[in-house]
Design an enzyme around this catalytic site. Structure first.
Site, PDB file in Angstrom:
ATOM      1  N   ASN A  94      97.600   6.828  58.061  1.00  0.00           N
ATOM      2  CA  ASN A  94      97.780   7.767  59.175  1.00  0.00           C
ATOM      3  C   ASN A  94      96.557   8.687  59.198  1.00  0.00           C
ATOM      4  O   ASN A  94      96.397   9.531  58.324  1.00  0.00           O
ATOM      5  CB  ASN A  94      99.081   8.564  58.924  1.00  0.00           C
ATOM      6  CG  ASN A  94      99.270   9.704  59.894  1.00  0.00           C
ATOM      7  OD1 ASN A  94      98.570   9.808  60.903  1.00  0.00           O
ATOM      8  ND2 ASN A  94     100.223  10.571  59.600  1.00  0.00           N
ATOM      9  N   TRP A  95      95.717   8.484  60.204  1.00  0.00           N
ATOM     10  CA  TRP A  95      94.475   9.261  60.269  1.00  0.00           C
ATOM     11  C   TRP A  95      94.700  10.705  60.727  1.00  0.00           C
ATOM     12  O   TRP A  95      93.801  11.528  60.652  1.00  0.00           O
ATOM     13  CB  TRP A  95      93.473   8.588  61.223  1.00  0.00           C
ATOM     14  CG  TRP A  95      93.012   7.229  60.789  1.00  0.00           C
ATOM     15  CD1 TRP A  95      93.406   6.529  59.678  1.00  0.00           C
ATOM     16  CD2 TRP A  95      92.061   6.388  61.466  1.00  0.00           C
ATOM     17  NE1 TRP A  95      92.766   5.314  59.625  1.00  0.00           N
ATOM     18  CE2 TRP A  95      91.936   5.204  60.716  1.00  0.00           C
ATOM     19  CE3 TRP A  95      91.307   6.519  62.642  1.00  0.00           C
ATOM     20  CZ2 TRP A  95      91.080   4.158  61.093  1.00  0.00           C
ATOM     21  CZ3 TRP A  95      90.465   5.482  63.032  1.00  0.00           C
ATOM     22  CH2 TRP A  95      90.351   4.315  62.251  1.00  0.00           C
ATOM     23  N   LYS A  96      95.876  10.975  61.274  1.00  0.00           N
ATOM     24  CA  LYS A  96      96.180  12.312  61.827  1.00  0.00           C
ATOM     25  C   LYS A  96      95.106  12.713  62.850  1.00  0.00           C
ATOM     26  O   LYS A  96      94.513  11.842  63.476  1.00  0.00           O
ATOM     27  CB  LYS A  96      96.350  13.336  60.699  1.00  0.00           C
ATOM     28  CG  LYS A  96      97.370  12.855  59.657  1.00  0.00           C
ATOM     29  CD  LYS A  96      97.823  13.908  58.700  1.00  0.00           C
ATOM     30  CE  LYS A  96      98.836  13.294  57.736  1.00  0.00           C
ATOM     31  NZ  LYS A  96      99.393  14.258  56.806  1.00  0.00           N
ATOM     32  N   GLU A 126     105.045  16.645  60.313  1.00  0.00           N
ATOM     33  CA  GLU A 126     104.187  17.586  61.053  1.00  0.00           C
ATOM     34  C   GLU A 126     104.682  17.722  62.498  1.00  0.00           C
ATOM     35  O   GLU A 126     104.547  18.786  63.102  1.00  0.00           O
ATOM     36  CB  GLU A 126     102.721  17.116  60.988  1.00  0.00           C
ATOM     37  CG  GLU A 126     102.143  17.407  59.601  1.00  0.00           C
ATOM     38  CD  GLU A 126     101.032  16.476  59.144  1.00  0.00           C
ATOM     39  OE1 GLU A 126     100.417  15.799  59.983  1.00  0.00           O
ATOM     40  OE2 GLU A 126     100.797  16.418  57.923  1.00  0.00           O
ATOM     41  N   GLY A 147      97.948   9.360  54.081  1.00  0.00           N
ATOM     42  CA  GLY A 147      97.283  10.270  55.015  1.00  0.00           C
ATOM     43  C   GLY A 147      95.810  10.401  54.665  1.00  0.00           C
ATOM     44  O   GLY A 147      94.991   9.518  54.940  1.00  0.00           O
ATOM     45  N   SER A 160     100.505  12.365  49.464  1.00  0.00           N
ATOM     46  CA  SER A 160      99.439  12.392  48.455  1.00  0.00           C
ATOM     47  C   SER A 160      99.277  11.065  47.710  1.00  0.00           C
ATOM     48  O   SER A 160      99.018  11.049  46.508  1.00  0.00           O
ATOM     49  CB  SER A 160      99.641  13.543  47.475  1.00  0.00           C
ATOM     50  OG  SER A 160      99.558  14.787  48.163  1.00  0.00           O
ATOM     51  N   GLY A 204      99.751  16.150  51.877  1.00  0.00           N
ATOM     52  CA  GLY A 204      98.491  16.880  51.970  1.00  0.00           C
ATOM     53  C   GLY A 204      98.331  17.944  50.899  1.00  0.00           C
ATOM     54  O   GLY A 204      97.434  18.777  50.968  1.00  0.00           O
ATOM     55  N   HIS A 226     107.286  12.210  62.200  1.00  0.00           N
ATOM     56  CA  HIS A 226     106.484  12.690  61.065  1.00  0.00           C
ATOM     57  C   HIS A 226     106.812  14.174  60.850  1.00  0.00           C
ATOM     58  O   HIS A 226     107.036  14.907  61.810  1.00  0.00           O
ATOM     59  CB  HIS A 226     104.994  12.483  61.353  1.00  0.00           C
ATOM     60  CG  HIS A 226     104.142  12.761  60.153  1.00  0.00           C
ATOM     61  ND1 HIS A 226     103.816  14.044  59.774  1.00  0.00           N
ATOM     62  CD2 HIS A 226     103.602  11.942  59.227  1.00  0.00           C
ATOM     63  CE1 HIS A 226     103.094  13.991  58.661  1.00  0.00           C
ATOM     64  NE2 HIS A 226     102.948  12.732  58.306  1.00  0.00           N
ATOM     65  N   GLU A 270     108.867  10.719  53.161  1.00  0.00           N
ATOM     66  CA  GLU A 270     107.706  11.585  52.963  1.00  0.00           C
ATOM     67  C   GLU A 270     108.186  12.989  52.616  1.00  0.00           C
ATOM     68  O   GLU A 270     108.447  13.796  53.520  1.00  0.00           O
ATOM     69  CB  GLU A 270     106.869  11.627  54.243  1.00  0.00           C
ATOM     70  CG  GLU A 270     106.301  10.282  54.618  1.00  0.00           C
ATOM     71  CD  GLU A 270     104.945  10.439  55.301  1.00  0.00           C
ATOM     72  OE1 GLU A 270     103.992   9.855  54.794  1.00  0.00           O
ATOM     73  OE2 GLU A 270     104.860  11.162  56.301  1.00  0.00           O
TER      74      GLU A 270
HETATM   75  P1  PGA Z   1      98.822  12.672  52.692  1.00  0.00           P
HETATM   76  O1  PGA Z   1      99.673  12.501  54.036  1.00  0.00           O
HETATM   77  O2  PGA Z   1      98.648  11.292  52.120  1.00  0.00           O
HETATM   78  O3  PGA Z   1      97.520  13.293  53.127  1.00  0.00           O
HETATM   79  O4  PGA Z   1      99.617  13.546  51.783  1.00  0.00           O
HETATM   80  C1  PGA Z   1     100.717  11.590  54.128  1.00  0.00           C
HETATM   81  C2  PGA Z   1     101.309  11.590  55.508  1.00  0.00           C
HETATM   82  O5  PGA Z   1     101.471  12.667  56.098  1.00  0.00           O
HETATM   83  O6  PGA Z   1     101.634  10.525  56.065  1.00  0.00           O
END
Ligand code: PGA
Length: 249
Positions: free
Chosen positions: A9-11, A96, A232, A211, A172, A94, A166
């Site tokens: 997931n590049w966000k 976020e 991520g 992470s 993150g 997600h 998640e």
């Molecule tokens: P991260 O994000 O690997 O940077 O912790 C994971 C995600 O939000 O899918």
């Protein structure tokens, strides 16, 4: 053996140049893998990435979709549009989106239904916050997230819907959940769903995200109830993401 999934997931990161660099940098590892590699670039790069991966084994995902089929929803992107530009997967709910854009369990359920009716495989994200974990509420939170989708879409959709666990506290933050903690939650999700329908048992996949890095991915992948990872930050570094892909036996 079920194929595993390694999803990136590049966000909201990168540009045209970095999108090209990532795709080119992971092609070899993805094509050599016997598992499924999925990348989720930002909307505006989906078409160009689709073209770049058309001869490869990499599959395309979007990071979000609208909660309506079509119409006067300025700024939104529909499930049909995502299929049209070559997506086969879409992330739904997600954390976020849930935390920063107010997506409720009901909205997430509506989006899941729209993804499926437009031929996309939803990757339904669930997970608890640190506070919810520390107060031992994680089961209730995850059940509420899952039950809203079951109520709206039915249990059978989990034959083709992927779940991603998640934990919000691990996203993150560099603080990944231990493989044992993750496996315990995955086992809970697996039995919650399969106890409602035998039909989903053979195909159900639950990914871990939070992470994930090159030095911990193999540990997750070796757990009984973990069927893949949703990565991520580390998916933006082609050499690291390639290492994660290769870490899956
Ligand atoms: P991260 O994000 O690997 O940077 O912790 C994971 C995600 O939000 O899918």
């Amino acid at each position: 053996m079920k194929k595993k999934i390694i999803a990136g997931n590049w966000k909201m990161n990168g540009d045209t140049a970095s999108a090209t660099e990532i795709v080119e940098g992971i092609l070899d590892a993805a094509n050599a893998s016997s598992h499924d590699v999925v990348i989720a670039p930002p909307f505006v790069y989906l078409s160009s990435v689709a073209e770049k991966i058309s001869d490869s084994k990499i599959r395309l995902s979007a990071q979000n979709l609208a909660d309506h089929e079509s119409g006067a929803f300025t700024g939104e992107i529909s499930a049909k549009m995502l299929s049209d530009v070559g997506c086969t997967y879409v992330l739904v709910g997600h954390s976020e989106r849930r935390q920063m854009y107010g997506e409720t369990n009901t909205v997430v359920a509506q989006k899941t239904a729209l993804a499926l009716s437009n031929g996309l495989t939803p990757i339904l994200c669930v997970g608890e916050t640190l506070e919810e974990r520390e107060s031992d509420q994680w089961k209730d939170v995850i059940l509420a997230q899952i039950n809203a989708v079951i109520e709206h879409c039915g249990i059978e959709i989990f034959q083709e819907t992927i779940v991603a666990y998640e934990p919000v506290w691990a996203i993150g933050t560099g603080k990944s959940a231990s493989a044992e903690i993750a496996n315990e939650v995955h086992e809970f999700i697996y039995y919650t769903l399969t106890s409602k329908s035998d039909k989903i048992r053979p195909s159900l996949k639950v990914l871990y995200g939070g992470s994930v890095a090159a030095d911990n991915s193999a540990q997750y992948m070796s757990q009984t109830y973990i069927d893949g990872v949703l990565v991520g930050g580390a998916s933006l570094k082609p050499s690291v993401f390639s290492e994660i892909i290769r870490s899956v036996e």
